[in-house]
Design an enzyme around this catalytic site. Structure first.
Site, PDB file in Angstrom:
ATOM      1  N   SER A   9      -3.392 -10.477  14.379  1.00 16.43           N
ATOM      2  CA  SER A   9      -4.549 -10.098  15.218  1.00 16.43           C
ATOM      3  C   SER A   9      -5.552  -9.245  14.447  1.00 16.43           C
ATOM      4  O   SER A   9      -6.755  -9.310  14.671  1.00 16.43           O
ATOM      5  CB  SER A   9      -4.081  -9.361  16.485  1.00 16.43           C
ATOM      6  OG  SER A   9      -3.316  -8.225  16.147  1.00 16.43           O
ATOM      7  N   ASP A  51       1.137 -10.455  14.325  1.00 15.64           N
ATOM      8  CA  ASP A  51       0.601 -11.732  14.810  1.00 15.64           C
ATOM      9  C   ASP A  51      -0.755 -12.068  14.211  1.00 15.64           C
ATOM     10  O   ASP A  51      -1.483 -12.915  14.748  1.00 15.64           O
ATOM     11  CB  ASP A  51       0.492 -11.687  16.346  1.00 15.64           C
ATOM     12  CG  ASP A  51      -0.428 -10.565  16.803  1.00 15.64           C
ATOM     13  OD1 ASP A  51      -0.984  -9.854  15.938  1.00 15.64           O
ATOM     14  OD2 ASP A  51      -0.609 -10.396  18.021  1.00 15.64           O
ATOM     15  N   VAL A 101       0.296  -2.600  16.658  1.00 22.81           N
ATOM     16  CA  VAL A 101      -0.803  -2.541  17.613  1.00 22.81           C
ATOM     17  C   VAL A 101      -0.272  -2.213  19.007  1.00 22.81           C
ATOM     18  O   VAL A 101      -0.420  -1.109  19.488  1.00 22.81           O
ATOM     19  CB  VAL A 101      -1.660  -3.815  17.554  1.00 22.81           C
ATOM     20  CG1 VAL A 101      -2.743  -3.792  18.617  1.00 22.81           C
ATOM     21  CG2 VAL A 101      -2.316  -3.893  16.184  1.00 22.81           C
ATOM     22  N   ASP A 108      -0.008   9.087  -4.664  1.00 27.55           N
ATOM     23  CA  ASP A 108       1.057   9.617  -5.533  1.00 27.55           C
ATOM     24  C   ASP A 108       0.418   9.939  -6.878  1.00 27.55           C
ATOM     25  O   ASP A 108       0.117   9.037  -7.660  1.00 27.55           O
ATOM     26  CB  ASP A 108       2.166   8.560  -5.673  1.00 27.55           C
ATOM     27  CG  ASP A 108       3.170   8.868  -6.786  1.00 27.55           C
ATOM     28  OD1 ASP A 108       3.058   9.936  -7.428  1.00 27.55           O
ATOM     29  OD2 ASP A 108       4.063   8.035  -7.020  1.00 27.55           O
ATOM     30  N   ARG A 153      -0.624  -2.273   3.473  1.00 29.00           N
ATOM     31  CA  ARG A 153      -1.108  -1.541   4.645  1.00 29.00           C
ATOM     32  C   ARG A 153      -1.645  -2.487   5.722  1.00 29.00           C
ATOM     33  O   ARG A 153      -1.504  -2.214   6.923  1.00 29.00           O
ATOM     34  CB  ARG A 153      -2.199  -0.561   4.205  1.00 29.00           C
ATOM     35  CG  ARG A 153      -2.663   0.375   5.307  1.00 29.00           C
ATOM     36  CD  ARG A 153      -3.445   1.516   4.716  1.00 29.00           C
ATOM     37  NE  ARG A 153      -3.861   2.456   5.747  1.00 29.00           N
ATOM     38  CZ  ARG A 153      -5.133   2.708   6.039  1.00 29.00           C
ATOM     39  NH1 ARG A 153      -6.101   2.102   5.378  1.00 29.00           N
ATOM     40  NH2 ARG A 153      -5.441   3.581   6.979  1.00 29.00           N
ATOM     41  N   ASN A 174      -8.850   1.683  11.122  1.00 25.41           N
ATOM     42  CA  ASN A 174      -9.171   0.550  10.248  1.00 25.41           C
ATOM     43  C   ASN A 174     -10.595   0.584   9.693  1.00 25.41           C
ATOM     44  O   ASN A 174     -10.824   0.193   8.541  1.00 25.41           O
ATOM     45  CB  ASN A 174      -8.972  -0.765  11.022  1.00 25.41           C
ATOM     46  CG  ASN A 174      -7.507  -1.015  11.336  1.00 25.41           C
ATOM     47  OD1 ASN A 174      -6.619  -0.537  10.625  1.00 25.41           O
ATOM     48  ND2 ASN A 174      -7.246  -1.755  12.405  1.00 25.41           N
TER      49      ASN A 174
HETATM   50  C1  HEM Z   1       3.812   7.272   9.039  1.00 27.58           C
HETATM   51  C2  HEM Z   1       2.621   7.077   9.491  1.00 27.58           C
HETATM   52  C3  HEM Z   1       1.472   6.748   8.581  1.00 27.58           C
HETATM   53  C4  HEM Z   1       0.298   7.394   8.514  1.00 27.58           C
HETATM   54  C5  HEM Z   1      -0.126   8.579   9.359  1.00 27.58           C
HETATM   55  C6  HEM Z   1      -0.485   6.759   7.489  1.00 27.58           C
HETATM   56  C7  HEM Z   1      -1.772   7.114   7.144  1.00 27.58           C
HETATM   57  C8  HEM Z   1      -2.474   6.615   6.082  1.00 27.58           C
HETATM   58  C9  HEM Z   1      -3.774   7.049   5.680  1.00 27.58           C
HETATM   59  C10 HEM Z   1      -4.608   8.105   6.402  1.00 27.58           C
HETATM   60  C11 HEM Z   1      -4.114   6.376   4.569  1.00 27.58           C
HETATM   61  C12 HEM Z   1      -5.419   6.516   3.803  1.00 27.58           C
HETATM   62  C13 HEM Z   1      -6.479   5.681   4.501  1.00 27.58           C
HETATM   63  C14 HEM Z   1      -7.896   6.044   4.131  1.00 27.58           C
HETATM   64  O1  HEM Z   1      -8.189   7.205   3.933  1.00 27.58           O
HETATM   65  O2  HEM Z   1      -8.725   5.109   4.098  1.00 27.58           O
HETATM   66  C15 HEM Z   1      -3.031   5.497   4.257  1.00 27.58           C
HETATM   67  C16 HEM Z   1      -2.995   4.642   3.184  1.00 27.58           C
HETATM   68  C17 HEM Z   1      -1.978   3.759   2.947  1.00 27.58           C
HETATM   69  N1  HEM Z   1      -0.916   3.500   3.794  1.00 27.58           N
HETATM   70 FE1  HEM Z   1      -0.304   4.641   5.319  1.00 27.58          FE
HETATM   71  N2  HEM Z   1       0.232   5.731   6.954  1.00 27.58           N
HETATM   72  C18 HEM Z   1       1.437   5.679   7.588  1.00 27.58           C
HETATM   73  C19 HEM Z   1       2.421   4.739   7.382  1.00 27.58           C
HETATM   74  C20 HEM Z   1       2.316   3.687   6.525  1.00 27.58           C
HETATM   75  C21 HEM Z   1       3.229   2.561   6.474  1.00 27.58           C
HETATM   76  C22 HEM Z   1       4.400   2.355   7.438  1.00 27.58           C
HETATM   77  C23 HEM Z   1       2.797   1.751   5.474  1.00 27.58           C
HETATM   78  C24 HEM Z   1       3.361   0.448   4.997  1.00 27.58           C
HETATM   79  C25 HEM Z   1       4.583   0.040   5.195  1.00 27.58           C
HETATM   80  C26 HEM Z   1       1.637   2.387   4.872  1.00 27.58           C
HETATM   81  C27 HEM Z   1       0.971   1.934   3.772  1.00 27.58           C
HETATM   82  C28 HEM Z   1      -0.151   2.539   3.225  1.00 27.58           C
HETATM   83  C29 HEM Z   1      -0.701   2.184   1.931  1.00 27.58           C
HETATM   84  C30 HEM Z   1      -0.073   1.231   0.950  1.00 27.58           C
HETATM   85  C31 HEM Z   1      -1.875   2.929   1.776  1.00 27.58           C
HETATM   86  C32 HEM Z   1      -2.881   2.847   0.630  1.00 27.58           C
HETATM   87  C33 HEM Z   1      -3.901   1.760   0.986  1.00 27.58           C
HETATM   88  C34 HEM Z   1      -4.989   1.505  -0.031  1.00 27.58           C
HETATM   89  O3  HEM Z   1      -5.024   2.123  -1.095  1.00 27.58           O
HETATM   90  O4  HEM Z   1      -5.857   0.652   0.268  1.00 27.58           O
HETATM   91  N3  HEM Z   1       1.361   3.528   5.565  1.00 27.58           N
HETATM   92  N4  HEM Z   1      -2.043   5.645   5.202  1.00 27.58           N
END
Ligand code: HEM
Length: 334
Positions: free
Chosen positions: A83, A81, A74, A252, A66, A101
């Site tokens: 940043s 980069d 950004v 998941d 992530r 973030n």
């Molecule tokens: C499509 C748009 C996306 C949205 C709206 C989104 C949103 C989020 C949100 C809300 C969380 C939970 C954060 C929290 O509650 O602290 C999350 C976790 C995560 N996101 Fe996304 N995400 C998106 C795309 C992506 C992409 C493109 C990647 C990587 C290629 C990604 C990788 C992850 C991973 C691996 C987590 C788990 C992080 C952890 O457990 O520390 N996400 N995402």
């Protein structure tokens, strides 16, 4: 010649896509062999640190994947980069404080550890942006996901963009159209959106990121999507209607720590944790079709994920003499 220069200037300053094409066509290119002579052990160093870290904390793989995404998404002149890694020091206002973030991204100390090791073995050579990119790939591999060859040679920014981070990273309650628009802005299409969202096959979300989905999904142009009832009932236990903002749920719930295609199988059962996850199945015919394909065939998902990660890693890299190679990922050199 004059016309040619004027045309290039137009591309550079007016048309962001033009700048991208310019770097591809006329400037230096990212290359998997970039450190072949200057730091041939770079990939070994990154995966060694990660293997030890992820063996003790499986979630770190998700967090690092992530980080790379939030670094790249950004704005045009602030792509992949490094940043995101900059702390608020001097005139810099850290992207770590952005709405997406703050209290959420993690893993900075692991990047520091890798960078410290690299500085010992190849001082001033490997950029923090490349460390993030390699760490994302290795996080996939160490969680059971696909591998790919990482183009390298990014340089590090000497600035950060808090406003860019706030406005360009999609929100989990954004509409399908809004999310796709943000992906398109970075040259990524609906296939990239669906495939990259598959990274939610690992990792966690805080209650605050999906509460709206649990208790009040519709409104603001968002169609209501019915959650599978027993799944929703379970989620409500750890994510109450008020309080518990930081309580964590796995993205998941079937194979939480394994990088596989279960995320897509969950979506078909209306068991996507985030609104932005579930909307891929009901958003439009193309995204729905892709969800079904990836749910049926993990290999197809893995191949597309690898391709889309490379594409994402190519968003506006700094190359040539732009930016710098930071000694410490948290601050600029001078
Ligand atoms: C499509 C748009 C996306 C949205 C709206 C989104 C949103 C989020 C949100 C809300 C969380 C939970 C954060 C929290 O509650 O602290 C999350 C976790 C995560 N996101 Fe996304 N995400 C998106 C795309 C992506 C992409 C493109 C990647 C990587 C290629 C990604 C990788 C992850 C991973 C691996 C987590 C788990 C992080 C952890 O457990 O520390 N996400 N995402």
């Amino acid at each position: 010649m004059k016309e040619c220069c004027a045309f290039l200037l137009l591309l550079l300053f007016i048309c962001p896509l033009g700048f991208y094409l310019y770097t591809i066509e006329y400037g230096t290119k990212l290359s998997p062999d970039f450190y072949a002579h200057s730091c041939p052990q770079v990939e070994d160093i990154v995966i060694d640190v990660l293997a030890t870290t992820i063996a003790t904390e499986t979630r770190m793989a998700a967090s690092l994947m992530r980080l790379h995404y939030h670094d790249c998404f950004v704005q045009f002149f602030f792509g992949c980069d490094g940043s995101l890694l900059l702390d608020s020091i001097g005139g810099i206002v850290s992207e770590k404080n952005s709405v997406f973030n703050s209290q959420s991204v993690r893993g900075f100390e692991v990047i520091d550890q890798i960078k410290a090791q690299l500085e010992k073995e190849c001082p001033g050579t490997v950029s923090c942006a490349d460390v993030l990119t390699l760490a994302a790939r290795d996080s996939s591999v160490l969680s059971g996901g696909p591998s790919w060859v990482v183009p390298l040679g990014r340089r590090d920014s000497i600035n950060a963009s808090l406003s860019g981070s706030n406005s360009n990273i999609p929100a989990s309650n954004d509409s399908f159209k809004a999310i796709l628009r943000k992906f398109n802005r970075h040259g990524l299409d609906v296939t990239d959106l669906v495939a990259l969202s598959g990274s939610h096959t690992i990792g966690f979300s805080r209650c605050t990121s999906f509460r709206q989905r649990l208790y009040n999904q519709s409104g603001d142009g968002r169609p209501d999507i019915t959650l599978e009832e027993s799944f929703a009932a379970n989620l409500r236990k750890s994510c109450p209607i008020a309080g518990g903002e930081e309580n964590l749920s796995v993205l998941d719930m079937v194979t939480a720590a394994k990088f596989d295609n279960n995320y897509f199988i969950n979506l078909i059962k209306n068991m996507g944790l985030l609104y932005s996850d579930q909307i891929l199945f009901s958003g439009n015919d193309i995204s729905r079709g892709l969800v079904i394909t990836y749910a049926q065939d993990q290999e197809v998902f893995f191949l597309q994920f690898a391709e889309s990660m490379i594409k994402m890693g190519n968003i506006s890299p700094l190359m040539g003499s732009n930016g710098e190679i930071r000694k410490n990922c948290r601050k600029i050199n001078s």
